[in-house]
Design a protein around this motif. Structure first.
Motif, PDB file in Angstrom:
ATOM      1  N   LYS A 144       0.798  -1.220   0.000  1.00  0.00           N
ATOM      2  CA  LYS A 144       0.000   0.000   0.000  1.00  0.00           C
ATOM      3  C   LYS A 144       0.833   1.273   0.000  1.00  0.00           C
ATOM      4  CE  LYS A 144      -3.878   2.169   2.455  1.00  0.00           C
ATOM      5  NZ  LYS A 144      -4.823   2.051   3.601  1.00  0.00           N
ATOM      6  N   VAL A 145       1.759   1.396   0.961  1.00  0.00           N
ATOM      7  CA  VAL A 145       2.495   2.650   1.154  1.00  0.00           C
ATOM      8  C   VAL A 145       3.864   2.614   0.483  1.00  0.00           C
ATOM      9  CG1 VAL A 145       3.410   4.264   2.851  1.00  0.00           C
ATOM     10  CG2 VAL A 145       1.279   3.029   3.325  1.00  0.00           C
ATOM     11  N   ALA A 146       4.727   1.731   0.978  1.00  0.00           N
ATOM     12  CA  ALA A 146       6.109   1.705   0.492  1.00  0.00           C
ATOM     13  C   ALA A 146       6.267   0.951  -0.824  1.00  0.00           C
ATOM     14  CB  ALA A 146       7.010   1.065   1.549  1.00  0.00           C
ATOM     15  N   LYS A 147       5.344   0.022  -1.106  1.00  0.00           N
ATOM     16  CA  LYS A 147       5.454  -0.855  -2.265  1.00  0.00           C
ATOM     17  C   LYS A 147       6.807  -1.553  -2.277  1.00  0.00           C
ATOM     18  CE  LYS A 147       2.076   1.631  -5.067  1.00  0.00           C
ATOM     19  NZ  LYS A 147       1.776   2.335  -6.331  1.00  0.00           N
ATOM     20  N   LYS A 148       7.091  -2.180  -1.141  1.00  0.00           N
ATOM     21  CA  LYS A 148       8.368  -2.855  -0.960  1.00  0.00           C
ATOM     22  C   LYS A 148       8.171  -4.190  -0.252  1.00  0.00           C
ATOM     23  CE  LYS A 148      11.004   1.470  -0.490  1.00  0.00           C
ATOM     24  NZ  LYS A 148      11.825   2.297   0.430  1.00  0.00           N
ATOM     25  N   ILE A 149       9.106  -5.088  -0.489  1.00  0.00           N
ATOM     26  CA  ILE A 149       9.202  -6.345   0.229  1.00  0.00           C
ATOM     27  C   ILE A 149      10.611  -6.426   0.796  1.00  0.00           C
ATOM     28  CG2 ILE A 149       9.191  -8.864   0.057  1.00  0.00           C
ATOM     29  CD1 ILE A 149       7.264  -8.590  -2.271  1.00  0.00           C
ATOM     30  N   VAL A 150      10.727  -6.766   2.068  1.00  0.00           N
ATOM     31  CA  VAL A 150      12.046  -6.913   2.673  1.00  0.00           C
ATOM     32  C   VAL A 150      12.086  -8.242   3.404  1.00  0.00           C
ATOM     33  CG1 VAL A 150      11.424  -5.739   4.841  1.00  0.00           C
ATOM     34  CG2 VAL A 150      13.818  -5.805   4.082  1.00  0.00           C
ATOM     35  N   MET A 151      13.232  -8.906   3.340  1.00  0.00           N
ATOM     36  CA  MET A 151      13.400 -10.157   4.068  1.00  0.00           C
ATOM     37  C   MET A 151      14.838 -10.283   4.552  1.00  0.00           C
ATOM     38  SD  MET A 151      12.366 -14.087   3.102  1.00  0.00           S
ATOM     39  CE  MET A 151      13.580 -14.368   1.822  1.00  0.00           C
ATOM     40  N   SER A 152      14.982 -10.633   5.816  1.00  0.00           N
ATOM     41  CA  SER A 152      16.292 -10.993   6.365  1.00  0.00           C
ATOM     42  C   SER A 152      16.244 -12.471   6.679  1.00  0.00           C
ATOM     43  CB  SER A 152      16.590 -10.181   7.628  1.00  0.00           C
ATOM     44  OG  SER A 152      15.604 -10.406   8.617  1.00  0.00           O
ATOM     45  N   TRP A 186      20.194  -9.850   3.778  1.00  0.00           N
ATOM     46  CA  TRP A 186      19.073  -8.914   3.877  1.00  0.00           C
ATOM     47  C   TRP A 186      18.730  -8.532   2.448  1.00  0.00           C
ATOM     48  CZ3 TRP A 186      18.320  -3.898   2.216  1.00  0.00           C
ATOM     49  CH2 TRP A 186      17.291  -3.167   2.815  1.00  0.00           C
ATOM     50  N   VAL A 187      17.465  -8.710   2.058  1.00  0.00           N
ATOM     51  CA  VAL A 187      17.048  -8.444   0.674  1.00  0.00           C
ATOM     52  C   VAL A 187      15.887  -7.462   0.677  1.00  0.00           C
ATOM     53  CG1 VAL A 187      16.179  -9.448  -1.469  1.00  0.00           C
ATOM     54  CG2 VAL A 187      17.755 -10.760  -0.034  1.00  0.00           C
ATOM     55  N   LEU A 188      15.997  -6.427  -0.136  1.00  0.00           N
ATOM     56  CA  LEU A 188      14.919  -5.449  -0.294  1.00  0.00           C
ATOM     57  C   LEU A 188      14.555  -5.338  -1.762  1.00  0.00           C
ATOM     58  CD1 LEU A 188      13.089  -3.111   0.816  1.00  0.00           C
ATOM     59  CD2 LEU A 188      14.963  -1.573   0.207  1.00  0.00           C
TER      60      LEU A 188
END
Length: 227
Positions: free
Chosen positions: A58-66, A79-81
């Protein structure tokens, strides 16, 4: 950055699917992901691991995973963004503190693809403690790549996923389980870039061929970017 590290972490960031209709996941959520898999090309390796993920449609339009992946040879932490507004992906190797910046070619969406086929609704667990899940199968119009994904019937929360890739110079099989999922993003700073991923300090890959060349991977198609 280690050849296997780059390929593995790109191969395991595949939480969200592409398409529309069917069921759609919550716009913002976080949770844990367990994963195991087998690669035979371009590297031969069996891995398993655990990670944390945050998704903001909705806001950042991002996916992050550590995540931390384990194999017979080593332990790998990353760490992947994925930034869909800027169409760029960052893969940060926490062990050697180096960051790779790559183009992101996919579009963000929260829905199971329209062409996906439902294989049925099944109880996960036993009796009154079971959870009803819907199982989907689809290929995302990518030859040699097949997805099976399970989501809760009521709110389309991801439960499990299988990714199989069988094409020239790319063969892998990954399973994922999602758990401890909560709605919303507790701390928006989870999407902040590490200083090593700022442009003056990071390594750049302007196209997929460059990634192969820089890390001595023999290309047959493209690296699996995950989404």
């Amino acid at each position: 950055m280690d050849t296997k590290l780059v390929f593995l972490f790109l191969a395991t960031v595949h939480l969200v699917t592409s398409g529309k209709n069917h069921c759609c996941m919550p716009e913002r959520m976080e949770g844990l992901i367990g994963e195991s898999g087998q690669l035979s090309e371009p590297v031969n390796m069996t891995v398993f691991g655990m990670g944390k993920f945050s998704v903001d449609f909705k806001v950042a339009k991002k996916i992050v995973m550590s995540q931390t992946l384990y194999s017979k040879e080593k332990t790998m932490r990353s760490w992947v963004l994925q930034d869909f507004d800027r169409k760029v992906q960052y893969v940060y190797d926490l062990d050697i503190e180096r960051c790779l910046i790559m183009p992101l070619q996919e579009k963000i969406t929260k829905c199971i693809p329209e062409e996906a086929k439902s294989t049925g609704i099944y109880p996960l667990g036993y009796g009154s403690e079971s959870l009803k899940v819907n199982s989907w199968i689809f290929d995302m119009k990518k030859p040699g790549m097949m997805f099976t994904m399970s989501t809760t019937v009521d709110k389309c929360i991801p439960v499990g996923q299988i990714v199989a890739v069988d094409r020239d110079h790319e063969r892998m099989f990954f399973t994922n389980g999602f758990f401890n999922i909560t709605m919303g993003i507790r701390d928006q700073s989870v999407f902040d870039l590490p200083k090593q991923c700022h442009h003056k300090k990071a390594d750049f890959a302007f196209d997929i061929d460059q990634v192969y060349n820089d890390h001595n991977i023999t290309p047959g198609g493209q690296l699996f970017l995950g989404l």
